[in-house]
Design an enzyme around this catalytic site. Structure first.
Site, PDB file in Angstrom:
ATOM      1  N   ASP A   1     -34.978  77.323 -24.746  1.00  9.01           N
ATOM      2  CA  ASP A   1     -35.862  78.421 -25.157  1.00  9.01           C
ATOM      3  C   ASP A   1     -37.305  77.953 -25.276  1.00  9.01           C
ATOM      4  OD1 ASP A   1     -34.122  80.820 -25.680  1.00  9.01           O
ATOM      5  OD2 ASP A   1     -33.068  79.347 -26.907  1.00  9.01           O
TER       6      ASP A   1
ATOM      7  N   ASP B   1     -34.728  70.959 -23.256  1.00  7.29           N
ATOM      8  CA  ASP B   1     -34.578  72.059 -24.197  1.00  7.29           C
ATOM      9  C   ASP B   1     -34.523  73.332 -23.359  1.00  7.29           C
ATOM     10  OD1 ASP B   1     -34.658  73.495 -26.714  1.00  7.29           O
ATOM     11  OD2 ASP B   1     -36.743  73.954 -26.223  1.00  7.29           O
TER      12      ASP B   1
END
Length: 226
Positions: free
Chosen positions: A10, A8
């Protein structure tokens, strides 16, 4: 056996979530809307696609959610024009994966343009041969589609992939995909539900690296029933 890693972005690779949390207020003010409550801000973390639009409609039914989303994204484009700080351990982990020739891919709900900008500014772009964004999946997290797409890009079955996530919906999506799923909490600490879905919870990416270095062929033993 872990043969590929899905990151991932953010809150996991870059410290962006704290910045995004501060951007709702100015975006709403410019639209003449009331300041956000804590439940709105915390509830928006980890949301994307229709899940985010539903959240915006719930708290601000008087405003087109796409207009509100465009307003906060405009704030973010300015605030994050120069990228964001890397999370602790990111480059040490990437160096290790490169040394071991373990392929890496970014799977983020952000746009391709945003992903590429963060990677380029930070210098992390050289570690990744591919990225998958929210537009590449019909459904957003907690639906597992984005991780299934990422696994296909790596040419691996999802059960041989390690998903690294910081958000609740990301953990739910990783678990549903069948991948080994590890949470690295950012602004939210895991609940009992989330702990039951992830195969491990690490305080930072340095701890993830320690598991990979010293955990043998199964650094994150599967504990979550699929």
């Amino acid at each position: 056996m872990i043969q590929g890693v899905i990151f991932d972005m953010d809150g996991l690779m870059f410290d962006t979530e704290r910045i995004w949390t501060t951007l709702w207020a100015p975006a709403l003010e410019k639209l003449g809307l009331p300041a956000p409550c804590e439940a709105f801000v915390s509830g928006a973390r980890g949301l994307a696609g229709e899940n985010m639009l539903r959240h915006l409609r719930q708290y601000y039914p008087q405003c087109d959610p796409n207009v509100l989303l465009a307003a906060v994204r405009a704030e973010g484009k300015t605030a994050l024009a120069n990228g964001a700080p890397a999370k602790p351990g990111l480059f040490a982990l990437l160096d290790y994966l490169e040394e071991k020739k373990i392929p890496r891919i970014v799977a983020s709900s952000s746009s391709h343009e945003t992903i590429q900008r963060y990677l380029r500014i930070s210098g992390a772009d050289r570690y990744f041969t591919d990225t998958v964004c929210g537009d590449d999946a019909k459904a957003s997290k907690p639906d597992p589609e984005i991780f299934l797409v990422a696994a296909r890009h790596l040419g691996l079955p999802p059960e041989h992939c390690l998903v690294l996530e910081d958000s609740f919906n990301g953990v739910r999506a990783g678990h549903a995909s069948g991948a080994v799923t590890v949470m690295v909490p950012d602004l939210q600490q895991p609940t009992e539900e989330i702990l039951s879905l992830c195969d491990a919870c690490c305080k930072d990416l340095n701890e993830v690296l320690d598991h990979l270095r010293h955990g043998g062929e199964e650094p994150f033993p599967r504990k979550a029933a699929l």
